[in-house]
Design a protein around this motif. Structure first.
Motif, PDB file in Angstrom:
ATOM      1  N   PRO A 340       0.544  -1.665  -0.315  1.00  0.00           N
ATOM      2  CA  PRO A 340       0.150  -0.479  -0.080  1.00  0.00           C
ATOM      3  C   PRO A 340       0.381   1.270  -0.121  1.00  0.00           C
ATOM      4  CG  PRO A 340       0.317  -1.275   1.918  1.00  0.00           C
ATOM      5  CD  PRO A 340       0.924  -1.911   1.378  1.00  0.00           C
ATOM      6  N   GLY A 341      -0.354   2.178   0.443  1.00  0.00           N
ATOM      7  CA  GLY A 341       1.383   3.579   0.131  1.00  0.00           C
ATOM      8  C   GLY A 341       2.393   4.395  -1.181  1.00  0.00           C
ATOM      9  N   PRO A 342       2.966   4.615  -0.917  1.00  0.00           N
ATOM     10  CA  PRO A 342       2.969   5.569  -2.101  1.00  0.00           C
ATOM     11  C   PRO A 342       3.992   4.782  -2.618  1.00  0.00           C
ATOM     12  CG  PRO A 342       4.056   6.920  -0.428  1.00  0.00           C
ATOM     13  CD  PRO A 342       3.202   5.317   0.454  1.00  0.00           C
ATOM     14  N   MET A 343       4.713   2.987  -1.990  1.00  0.00           N
ATOM     15  CA  MET A 343       5.768   2.408  -2.473  1.00  0.00           C
ATOM     16  C   MET A 343       4.860   1.458  -3.401  1.00  0.00           C
ATOM     17  SD  MET A 343       5.101  -0.565  -0.760  1.00  0.00           S
ATOM     18  CE  MET A 343       6.785  -1.513  -0.228  1.00  0.00           C
ATOM     19  N   GLY A 344       3.541   1.292  -2.714  1.00  0.00           N
ATOM     20  CA  GLY A 344       2.506   0.123  -3.869  1.00  0.00           C
ATOM     21  C   GLY A 344       1.958   1.193  -4.422  1.00  0.00           C
ATOM     22  N   SER A 345       1.544   2.238  -4.667  1.00  0.00           N
ATOM     23  CA  SER A 345       1.265   3.411  -5.211  1.00  0.00           C
ATOM     24  C   SER A 345       2.219   2.588  -6.925  1.00  0.00           C
ATOM     25  CB  SER A 345       0.865   4.256  -6.036  1.00  0.00           C
ATOM     26  OG  SER A 345      -0.462   4.962  -4.247  1.00  0.00           O
ATOM     27  N   VAL A 346       3.133   3.182  -7.111  1.00  0.00           N
ATOM     28  CA  VAL A 346       4.345   2.613  -7.883  1.00  0.00           C
ATOM     29  C   VAL A 346       4.368   1.391  -8.367  1.00  0.00           C
ATOM     30  CG1 VAL A 346       6.653   2.754  -8.695  1.00  0.00           C
ATOM     31  CG2 VAL A 346       6.020   4.380  -7.398  1.00  0.00           C
ATOM     32  N   LEU A 347       4.056   0.002  -7.662  1.00  0.00           N
ATOM     33  CA  LEU A 347       4.570  -1.284  -7.563  1.00  0.00           C
ATOM     34  C   LEU A 347       3.472  -1.826  -8.496  1.00  0.00           C
ATOM     35  CD1 LEU A 347       7.000  -2.398  -4.425  1.00  0.00           C
ATOM     36  CD2 LEU A 347       7.302  -2.842  -6.952  1.00  0.00           C
ATOM     37  N   THR A 348       2.269  -1.666  -7.405  1.00  0.00           N
ATOM     38  CA  THR A 348       0.888  -2.426  -8.162  1.00  0.00           C
ATOM     39  C   THR A 348       0.610  -2.205  -9.853  1.00  0.00           C
ATOM     40  OG1 THR A 348       0.467  -1.689  -5.531  1.00  0.00           O
ATOM     41  CG2 THR A 348      -1.137  -2.830  -7.373  1.00  0.00           C
ATOM     42  N   LEU A 350       2.532  -1.695 -11.721  1.00  0.00           N
ATOM     43  CA  LEU A 350       3.596  -2.225 -12.565  1.00  0.00           C
ATOM     44  C   LEU A 350       3.275  -3.308 -12.765  1.00  0.00           C
ATOM     45  CD1 LEU A 350       7.310   0.117 -12.025  1.00  0.00           C
ATOM     46  CD2 LEU A 350       5.747  -0.024 -13.691  1.00  0.00           C
ATOM     47  N   THR A 351       3.395  -4.077 -11.567  1.00  0.00           N
ATOM     48  CA  THR A 351       2.806  -5.601 -11.429  1.00  0.00           C
ATOM     49  C   THR A 351       1.837  -6.528 -12.277  1.00  0.00           C
ATOM     50  OG1 THR A 351       4.060  -5.358  -9.469  1.00  0.00           O
ATOM     51  CG2 THR A 351       3.322  -8.067  -9.801  1.00  0.00           C
ATOM     52  N   LEU A 352       0.736  -5.500 -12.050  1.00  0.00           N
ATOM     53  CA  LEU A 352      -0.989  -5.778 -12.328  1.00  0.00           C
ATOM     54  C   LEU A 352      -1.663  -5.532 -13.354  1.00  0.00           C
ATOM     55  CD1 LEU A 352      -1.903  -6.441  -8.688  1.00  0.00           C
ATOM     56  CD2 LEU A 352      -1.144  -8.088  -9.690  1.00  0.00           C
ATOM     57  N   GLY A 353      -0.877  -4.257 -14.097  1.00  0.00           N
ATOM     58  CA  GLY A 353      -1.203  -3.019 -15.070  1.00  0.00           C
ATOM     59  C   GLY A 353      -1.306  -1.838 -14.465  1.00  0.00           C
ATOM     60  N   LEU A 354      -1.575  -1.081 -15.505  1.00  0.00           N
ATOM     61  CA  LEU A 354      -2.201   0.453 -15.428  1.00  0.00           C
ATOM     62  C   LEU A 354      -3.065   0.315 -15.442  1.00  0.00           C
ATOM     63  CD1 LEU A 354      -0.052   3.208 -17.189  1.00  0.00           C
ATOM     64  CD2 LEU A 354      -0.325   3.073 -14.557  1.00  0.00           C
ATOM     65  N   ARG A 355      -4.150  -0.610 -15.864  1.00  0.00           N
ATOM     66  CA  ARG A 355      -5.513  -0.114 -15.677  1.00  0.00           C
ATOM     67  C   ARG A 355      -6.275  -0.995 -13.883  1.00  0.00           C
ATOM     68  NH1 ARG A 355      -7.554   1.627 -20.824  1.00  0.00           N
ATOM     69  NH2 ARG A 355      -6.058   2.028 -21.837  1.00  0.00           N
ATOM     70  N   GLU A 356      -6.317  -2.269 -13.981  1.00  0.00           N
ATOM     71  CA  GLU A 356      -6.573  -2.327 -12.533  1.00  0.00           C
ATOM     72  C   GLU A 356      -6.243  -1.760 -11.711  1.00  0.00           C
ATOM     73  OE1 GLU A 356      -7.820  -5.003 -11.642  1.00  0.00           O
ATOM     74  OE2 GLU A 356      -7.244  -5.124  -9.653  1.00  0.00           O
ATOM     75  N   ALA A 357      -4.525  -0.725 -12.109  1.00  0.00           N
ATOM     76  CA  ALA A 357      -4.855   0.091 -10.624  1.00  0.00           C
ATOM     77  C   ALA A 357      -5.061   1.037 -10.141  1.00  0.00           C
ATOM     78  CB  ALA A 357      -3.402  -0.125  -9.890  1.00  0.00           C
ATOM     79  N   LYS A 358      -5.756   1.738 -11.666  1.00  0.00           N
ATOM     80  CA  LYS A 358      -5.698   2.964 -12.345  1.00  0.00           C
ATOM     81  C   LYS A 358      -5.742   4.455 -11.069  1.00  0.00           C
ATOM     82  CE  LYS A 358     -10.301   3.003 -13.539  1.00  0.00           C
ATOM     83  NZ  LYS A 358     -11.367   3.898 -12.682  1.00  0.00           N
ATOM     84  N   ASP A 359      -5.780   4.438 -10.616  1.00  0.00           N
ATOM     85  CA  ASP A 359      -6.231   4.901  -9.325  1.00  0.00           C
ATOM     86  C   ASP A 359      -5.427   5.308  -8.507  1.00  0.00           C
ATOM     87  OD1 ASP A 359      -8.960   6.401  -9.636  1.00  0.00           O
ATOM     88  OD2 ASP A 359      -9.262   4.358  -9.219  1.00  0.00           O
ATOM     89  N   LEU A 360      -4.248   4.228  -8.091  1.00  0.00           N
ATOM     90  CA  LEU A 360      -3.203   4.675  -7.746  1.00  0.00           C
ATOM     91  C   LEU A 360      -2.276   5.442  -7.688  1.00  0.00           C
ATOM     92  CD1 LEU A 360      -2.678   1.087  -6.445  1.00  0.00           C
ATOM     93  CD2 LEU A 360      -4.245   2.168  -5.615  1.00  0.00           C
ATOM     94  N   PRO A 361      -1.508   5.642  -9.598  1.00  0.00           N
ATOM     95  CA  PRO A 361      -0.954   6.704  -9.504  1.00  0.00           C
ATOM     96  C   PRO A 361      -1.680   8.149  -9.590  1.00  0.00           C
ATOM     97  CG  PRO A 361      -1.277   5.274 -11.410  1.00  0.00           C
ATOM     98  CD  PRO A 361      -2.099   5.413 -10.159  1.00  0.00           C
ATOM     99  N   ASN A 362      -2.739   8.373  -9.160  1.00  0.00           N
ATOM    100  CA  ASN A 362      -3.645   9.689  -9.486  1.00  0.00           C
ATOM    101  C   ASN A 362      -3.238  10.135  -7.630  1.00  0.00           C
ATOM    102  OD1 ASN A 362      -3.900  10.303 -11.804  1.00  0.00           O
ATOM    103  ND2 ASN A 362      -5.026   8.153 -11.495  1.00  0.00           N
ATOM    104  N   ALA A 363      -4.268   8.810  -7.332  1.00  0.00           N
ATOM    105  CA  ALA A 363      -4.338   9.198  -6.018  1.00  0.00           C
ATOM    106  C   ALA A 363      -3.239   9.415  -4.474  1.00  0.00           C
ATOM    107  CB  ALA A 363      -5.066   7.932  -4.811  1.00  0.00           C
ATOM    108  N   CYS A 364      -2.934  10.309  -5.234  1.00  0.00           N
ATOM    109  CA  CYS A 364      -1.596  11.076  -4.559  1.00  0.00           C
ATOM    110  C   CYS A 364      -1.040  12.737  -4.950  1.00  0.00           C
ATOM    111  CB  CYS A 364      -0.498  10.502  -5.411  1.00  0.00           C
ATOM    112  SG  CYS A 364       1.084  11.601  -4.831  1.00  0.00           S
ATOM    113  N   THR A 365      -1.094  13.558  -3.693  1.00  0.00           N
ATOM    114  CA  THR A 365      -1.116  14.672  -3.923  1.00  0.00           C
ATOM    115  C   THR A 365       0.182  15.794  -4.268  1.00  0.00           C
ATOM    116  OG1 THR A 365      -0.376  15.398  -1.621  1.00  0.00           O
ATOM    117  CG2 THR A 365      -2.786  15.682  -2.147  1.00  0.00           C
ATOM    118  N   LEU A 366       1.384  14.731  -4.687  1.00  0.00           N
ATOM    119  CA  LEU A 366       2.401  14.634  -5.150  1.00  0.00           C
ATOM    120  C   LEU A 366       3.551  16.216  -4.023  1.00  0.00           C
ATOM    121  CD1 LEU A 366       2.295  15.591  -8.463  1.00  0.00           C
ATOM    122  CD2 LEU A 366       2.436  13.135  -7.548  1.00  0.00           C
TER     123      LEU A 366
END
Lengths: 475, 259
Positions: A340-348, A350-366
């Motif tokens: 989970p969290g930031p490292m998971g939002s990068v790993l997930t 990359l491992t499961l595909g951008l579509r499966e995890a489409k929210d994760l890279p965006n659910a971050c305020t940078l």
């Protein structure tokens, strides 16, 4: 483990409205942040240590094939066997086959995130084996049939009352029928139950924090000592590890160990740091008869070759999630997968595909707090932005947001038109706000206010037009 | 690059799209502060936005186009200054957008090297530590906006400048360095999560005992003001530049004319 990353929004919403979880998160977050801060503040060479760690990891990743082969050779010299798994399925098959050949019936496990990643437990249970987690946190969530919500503290989301209920329900069959409420009593009861499991298990499975190439050593850190028992008592010991865990030598390992404990739990060093170097040798009083290491790729070599290589420096300390305000608001289960969290939002993704995890890279305020605390200086916000770039190129995202962005981009490249649009918008919103100075509804959709806010309205005139007037007056 | 016949450095003001549309007062306050410190200020008319929304949304092509336009507009100045750590952080990222074009990359780097957030420009570059002429009655707390804090190391500078404001007492709130949940498009895409984050922030601000919340980035300030006003909180919200320039005597963000 099955992914639920595509349900991010629903899960995050549920988490925000779960008072028990919110209570648990509030407690946990503050503790980890303060402990880490104190631990790194007390270490004058902390920044230098980080630089050294980055060098070690980068060097190893550049020569990963070399160090992995050296490691394999060293393990073989020590009497162990190394297996290579390209993906999750292969990893599961390898572990299952080792257990079958050993005619195992019961398996105990130390905490292993890569084990969760490839689904070791499910595979073994399907094959009819009994699997018991020995890390207390992992044991609790195993009873609750839940995935971990944190990589260091898997049951951080559970309250004492919930754990009391679980133990009361599951420990009756071992003769423990009294309902316990105090932490030491709960820990003691789990210890009694687990002790029997240790003594009767045929196979012990652990993860690895580091694999040392020069001597074939496998190193794990725990605070409960469960890793030692899991790896020494059963006849067979299986280590599951991602290929990025290899480190050239012992000296380098100590550098990383000093950062790991401090970043994770704020400890100078974890209570137990255990080194294994293979099966029992002649004359050894204890240790397993067979020693296997399963080296798991599962997408890592792809990362090694692209712009996400820096993610492979991760030593799984969890500091990024402890400091992430988004994780702090919604907890680990919202992310829907092992990490989970930031490292998971990068790993997930990359491992499961951008579509499966489409929210994760965006659910971050940078906001960058994760990068600030990462002991190996992984530029997590940049990596998340790179994933957004990939999504943009793949034309993902809702039509509305894509069109909105396109329209804004078109205007922003035409200063005169842009200024006119800004002026009109500023006037409109100011008019809507009237004398109150803020509005609680936007005309063109926009659900920004859904989080319990109002929108302050503009002053009415834009800076650019007011400036022009002022300059005109001057001239 | 200051020529002997001018008084001080020639500064191009990057207004920021939010200041332009929402709070021109911050732009004028910035101009006053820079002029008080001896700069000649100009506002290039070609500017629109630094391109950050595109960049953070993964639209690198639009981001690069807007970056080129900012570079062209500001190349002729000694410095580019903006009352926003977030926009300056974005300008500092421009070289990354031109990895295929050495000429633009070098122009981007040249501009980035001369681009400063207002408070760090006043203190770190001009050393203008005694040019503040302002009075503000109140107890204020300062929110460290993430981009300024982590990309540019801005923490001490605004506090040092605020020390010079007569009548102002600065108190620290808990978790001053934790994100308020604005995050550009984040608050639109995940309003509920963002709402929880800004809720925590609003509570921390109120718990500090301050009657005024200050910051250096209008995005965060709009977000926090929106939460405070929705809760009916009396805490006023201003950009630090407004206070420093003695231009914080009108309504705070979201306040309207009623108070």
């Amino acid at each position: 483990m099955e992914s639920h990353s595509h349900e991010f929004v629903q899960r995050a919403g549920a988490a925000l409205h779960n008072p028990t979880l919110q209570q648990a998160l509030g407690r946990a977050k503050d503790g980890f942040v303060l402990k880490r801060f104190n631990a790194v503040s007390a270490l004058s060479e902390y920044e230098a240590l980080r630089d050294r760690a980055v060098q070690i990891k980068n060097h190893t990743l550049e020569h990963l094939d070399h160090y992995l082969l050296r490691y394999e050779e060293a393990v073989r010299r020590n009497g162990g066997v190394v297996h290579w798994a390209a993906d999750a399925e292969e990893a599961r098959n390898i572990v299952r086959d080792i257990c079958r050949k050993a005619e195992a019936r019961s398996v105990i496990k130390g905490k292993s995130m890569v084990g969760e990643e490839v689904g070791v437990n499910e595979a073994l249970e399907e094959a009819g084996l009994e699997v018991v987690e020995t890390d207390l946190g992992e044991y609790i969530i195993q009873l609750a049939e839940e995935p971990p919500s944190h990589i260091i503290a898997p049951a951080i989301h559970k309250t004492r009352e919930e754990i009391s209920d679980l133990f009361h329900r599951f420990h009756a069959k071992y003769g423990y029928t009294q309902r316990l409420t105090e932490v030491p009593d709960l820990v003691n009861e789990a210890r009694q139950v687990l002790r029997q499991k240790y003594l009767s298990a045929d196979v012990g499975i652990t993860g690895a924090n580091f694999l040392v190439a020069e001597n074939g050593c496998n190193i794990i850190v725990t605070n409960e000592g469960n890793g030692d028992l899991t790896s020494t008592l059963p006849r067979v010991h299986i280590v599951t590890a991602g290929i990025e865990k290899v480190v050239p030598n012992m000296e380098d390992t100590t550098t990383l160990l000093r950062l790991l404990g401090r970043s994770a739990t704020g400890q100078d060093i974890t209570s137990y740091t255990t080194l294994f170097s293979g099966p029992r040798r002649e004359g050894d009083p204890d240790g397993p008869q067979e020693y296997h290491v399963v080296l798991i790729d599962n997408g890592r070599s792809t990362m090694l070759a692209d712009e996400f290589r820096e993610m492979l420096r991760c030593i799984r300390c969890g500091a990024c999630m402890n400091h992430c305000p988004v994780y702090g608001a919604i907890g680990g289960h919202a992310y829907g997968w092992v990490y989970p969290g930031p490292m998971g939002s990068v790993l997930t993704p990359l491992t499961l595909g951008l579509r499966e995890a489409k929210d994760l890279p965006n659910a971050c305020t940078l906001n960058g707090r994760c990068q600030e605390v990462c002991p190996v200086r992984i530029p997590l916000p940049d990596l998340l932005r790179n994933l957004r770039h990939r999504q943009f190129q793949a034309r993902m995202g809702t039509k509305r947001s894509r069109w909105g962005l396109a329209l804004w981009g078109w205007l922003a490249r035409r200063p005169a038109m842009y200024r006119l649009a800004t002026r009109v918008q500023a006037r409109l919103l100011a008019g809507m706000g009237g004398k109150r100075g803020h509005i609680s509804k936007l005309p063109l959709g926009g659900n920004w206010m859904a989080g319990g806010r109002v929108m302050p309205v503009p002053e009415g005139e834009t800076f650019m037009s007011a400036w022009k007037k002022r300059q005109g007056g001057r001239g | 690059m200051t020529t002997p016949d001018t008084q001080g450095p020639k500064v191009g003001l990057l207004v920021t799209c939010l200041v332009d549309a929402f709070r021109p007062n911050i732009g004028f306050a910035t101009v006053r502060l820079l002029e008080q410190a001896g700069c000649t200020v100009e506002v290039p008319q070609q500017q629109t936005c630094c391109g950050q929304p595109a960049y953070n949304s993964g639209d690198n092509i639009t981001a690069a186009e807007l970056a080129r336009s900012v570079i062209t507009a500001f190349e002729g100045y000694d410095y580019l200054v903006s009352p926003s750590g977030s926009c300056i952080g974005s300008v500092h990222k421009y070289p990354d957008l031109f990895q295929q074009s050495p000429e633009w990359e070098s122009r981007a780097r040249h501009l980035a090297d001369r681009s400063y957030e207002l408070f760090s420009f006043l203190t770190d570059v001009l050393g203008a530590n005694d040019t503040i002429r302002a009075r503000f009655e109140g107890k204020a707390t300062y929110h460290d906006s993430c981009s300024g804090l982590r990309q540019l190391g801005i923490k001490r500078q605004p506090r040092a400048l605020l020390q010079q404001v007569e009548g102002l007492k600065l108190v620290e709130m808990e978790d001053a360095e934790v994100c308020c949940g604005f995050g550009g498009t984040f608050c639109v895409k995940y309003p509920e999560i963002s709402g929880r984050m800004v809720d925590d922030k609003a509570q921390a601000a109120q718990a500090s005992g301050a009657d005024t919340l200050l910051g250096g980035d209008l995005g965060c300030l709009l977000n926090m003001a929106g939460r405070l006003k929705a809760a009916g909180s009396p805490v006023r919200v201003y950009h630090t530049a407004e206070v420093l320039a003695d231009m914080a005597h009108g309504p705070g963000l979201g306040d309207g004319e009623e108070r």
